[in-house]
Design a protein around this motif. Sequence first.
Motif, PDB file in Angstrom:
ATOM      1  N   ALA A  18       5.376  11.362  34.580  1.00 26.71           N
ATOM      2  CA  ALA A  18       6.358  10.640  35.392  1.00 26.71           C
ATOM      3  C   ALA A  18       6.955   9.475  34.618  1.00 26.71           C
ATOM      4  N   ARG A  19       6.144   8.810  33.810  1.00 28.76           N
ATOM      5  CA  ARG A  19       6.657   7.723  32.974  1.00 28.76           C
ATOM      6  C   ARG A  19       7.766   8.233  32.043  1.00 28.76           C
ATOM      7  N   MET A  20       7.500   9.348  31.404  1.00 32.46           N
ATOM      8  CA  MET A  20       8.479   9.922  30.482  1.00 32.46           C
ATOM      9  C   MET A  20       9.736  10.345  31.235  1.00 32.46           C
ATOM     10  N   ALA A  21       9.537  10.992  32.396  1.00 30.92           N
ATOM     11  CA  ALA A  21      10.677  11.466  33.180  1.00 30.92           C
ATOM     12  C   ALA A  21      11.529  10.301  33.662  1.00 30.92           C
ATOM     13  N   TYR A  22      10.888   9.209  34.070  1.00 34.45           N
ATOM     14  CA  TYR A  22      11.623   8.048  34.568  1.00 34.45           C
ATOM     15  C   TYR A  22      12.560   7.505  33.486  1.00 34.45           C
TER      16      TYR A  22
ATOM     17  N   ARG B 164      24.738  14.656  32.044  1.00 36.40           N
ATOM     18  CA  ARG B 164      24.485  15.541  33.188  1.00 36.40           C
ATOM     19  C   ARG B 164      23.526  16.678  32.852  1.00 36.40           C
ATOM     20  N   ALA B 165      23.581  17.182  31.639  1.00 40.51           N
ATOM     21  CA  ALA B 165      22.713  18.303  31.261  1.00 40.51           C
ATOM     22  C   ALA B 165      21.241  17.927  31.377  1.00 40.51           C
ATOM     23  N   THR B 166      20.878  16.731  30.913  1.00 38.52           N
ATOM     24  CA  THR B 166      19.492  16.276  31.016  1.00 38.52           C
ATOM     25  C   THR B 166      19.110  16.062  32.476  1.00 38.52           C
ATOM     26  N   LEU B 167      20.008  15.452  33.242  1.00 42.20           N
ATOM     27  CA  LEU B 167      19.718  15.174  34.649  1.00 42.20           C
ATOM     28  C   LEU B 167      19.500  16.458  35.438  1.00 42.20           C
TER      29      LEU B 167
ATOM     30  N   VAL C  53      16.735   7.519  33.847  1.00 40.86           N
ATOM     31  CA  VAL C  53      17.556   6.313  33.930  1.00 40.86           C
ATOM     32  C   VAL C  53      18.494   6.207  32.718  1.00 40.86           C
ATOM     33  N   MET C  54      18.030   6.639  31.559  1.00 40.78           N
ATOM     34  CA  MET C  54      18.885   6.582  30.383  1.00 40.78           C
ATOM     35  C   MET C  54      19.965   7.665  30.440  1.00 40.78           C
ATOM     36  N   ALA C  55      19.625   8.839  30.939  1.00 42.31           N
ATOM     37  CA  ALA C  55      20.617   9.905  31.068  1.00 42.31           C
ATOM     38  C   ALA C  55      21.698   9.516  32.073  1.00 42.31           C
ATOM     39  N   PHE C  56      21.301   8.830  33.150  1.00 41.11           N
ATOM     40  CA  PHE C  56      22.275   8.374  34.134  1.00 41.11           C
ATOM     41  C   PHE C  56      23.220   7.341  33.514  1.00 41.11           C
ATOM     42  N   ALA C  57      22.666   6.410  32.768  1.00 42.90           N
ATOM     43  CA  ALA C  57      23.491   5.380  32.125  1.00 42.90           C
ATOM     44  C   ALA C  57      24.475   5.996  31.137  1.00 42.90           C
ATOM     45  N   GLU C  58      24.051   7.033  30.442  1.00 44.50           N
ATOM     46  CA  GLU C  58      24.897   7.661  29.424  1.00 44.50           C
ATOM     47  C   GLU C  58      25.770   8.773  29.993  1.00 44.50           C
ATOM     48  N   GLY C  59      25.586   9.096  31.279  1.00 52.10           N
ATOM     49  CA  GLY C  59      26.368  10.179  31.872  1.00 52.10           C
ATOM     50  C   GLY C  59      25.958  11.546  31.352  1.00 52.10           C
TER      51      GLY C  59
ATOM     52  N   VAL D 175      19.578  15.494  44.758  1.00 53.95           N
ATOM     53  CA  VAL D 175      19.583  14.242  43.996  1.00 53.95           C
ATOM     54  C   VAL D 175      20.576  14.332  42.847  1.00 53.95           C
ATOM     55  N   TYR D 176      20.633  15.490  42.204  1.00 52.17           N
ATOM     56  CA  TYR D 176      21.595  15.649  41.101  1.00 52.17           C
ATOM     57  C   TYR D 176      23.024  15.442  41.594  1.00 52.17           C
ATOM     58  N   GLU D 177      23.335  15.987  42.764  1.00 52.93           N
ATOM     59  CA  GLU D 177      24.687  15.834  43.294  1.00 52.93           C
ATOM     60  C   GLU D 177      25.028  14.363  43.521  1.00 52.93           C
ATOM     61  N   GLY D 178      24.063  13.570  44.000  1.00 48.35           N
ATOM     62  CA  GLY D 178      24.288  12.138  44.186  1.00 48.35           C
ATOM     63  C   GLY D 178      24.518  11.429  42.869  1.00 48.35           C
ATOM     64  N   PHE D 179      23.707  11.733  41.861  1.00 42.63           N
ATOM     65  CA  PHE D 179      23.878  11.127  40.547  1.00 42.63           C
ATOM     66  C   PHE D 179      25.218  11.539  39.943  1.00 42.63           C
TER      67      PHE D 179
END
Length: 233
Positions: free
Chosen positions: A110-114, A126-129, A118-124, A137-141
């Motif tokens: 979970a630490r790694m996933a978190y 989408r493939a990682t997310l 958060v970094m994938a969201f900041a960078e946009g 949740v993906y649709e919201g992000f």
Amino acid sequence: MGTNDFVTLFFLVAAVLIFLQLRSVLGRRTGNEKPPYEPYNARDMAKGPGSDPADKVVTISRRNEDGTADEDRYAAVDSFAKPDTEINRSLRAFVDADPAFDPKEFVKGARMAYEMIVMAFAEGDRATLKGLLSREVYEGFDRAIADRESRGETVKSTFVGIDKIDIVQAEVRDAEAMIKLKIVSQMISATYDKSGTMIDGSAEEVAEINDIWTFARDVRSRDPNWKLVATES
């Protein structure tokens, strides 16, 4: 010597020679030989006095699918959460549903996933997310990233680390295992408009982030990966 005496001597010599040959082939008894194997007696001895279930004096622990015995299958849970607590009982239910479940390994993952999320969201990214989030949740992000992109905004973030991560709730609903985590992390994050002007956050200040995230997986699936299914701030 008469003929009869000669014949008697001949047979005596022959008997001695035969005895010596048999002795060399069969060997001598030393007192340590195993008794002859008698299959019927061995079978009866195997039954012995314990053949009746009421006479059993040795109990063999039932082995579980992962090879552990009943008395030690919860060892990983008991070392993670104090026995006779609500969390301990909940995590034991996870082991019942998925014998391979280890709460320490889950928290490590979970630490790694978190950090990845958060970094994938900041960078946009989408493939990682998409590989780490449930569809909802993906649709919201994705909508949040799209809104940011439509305004020409960019986010620059540096992940400092996780100060604390605790399991606050765990349950198995039908075949779906769900774990809610309280995560306290530190990040440096700043949002810039399309002209490059910082409009939110800080480029230097470390901010404390408090999140409540819920991960879930289908215990019937061979896929061991958990996905983020809910977020709260």
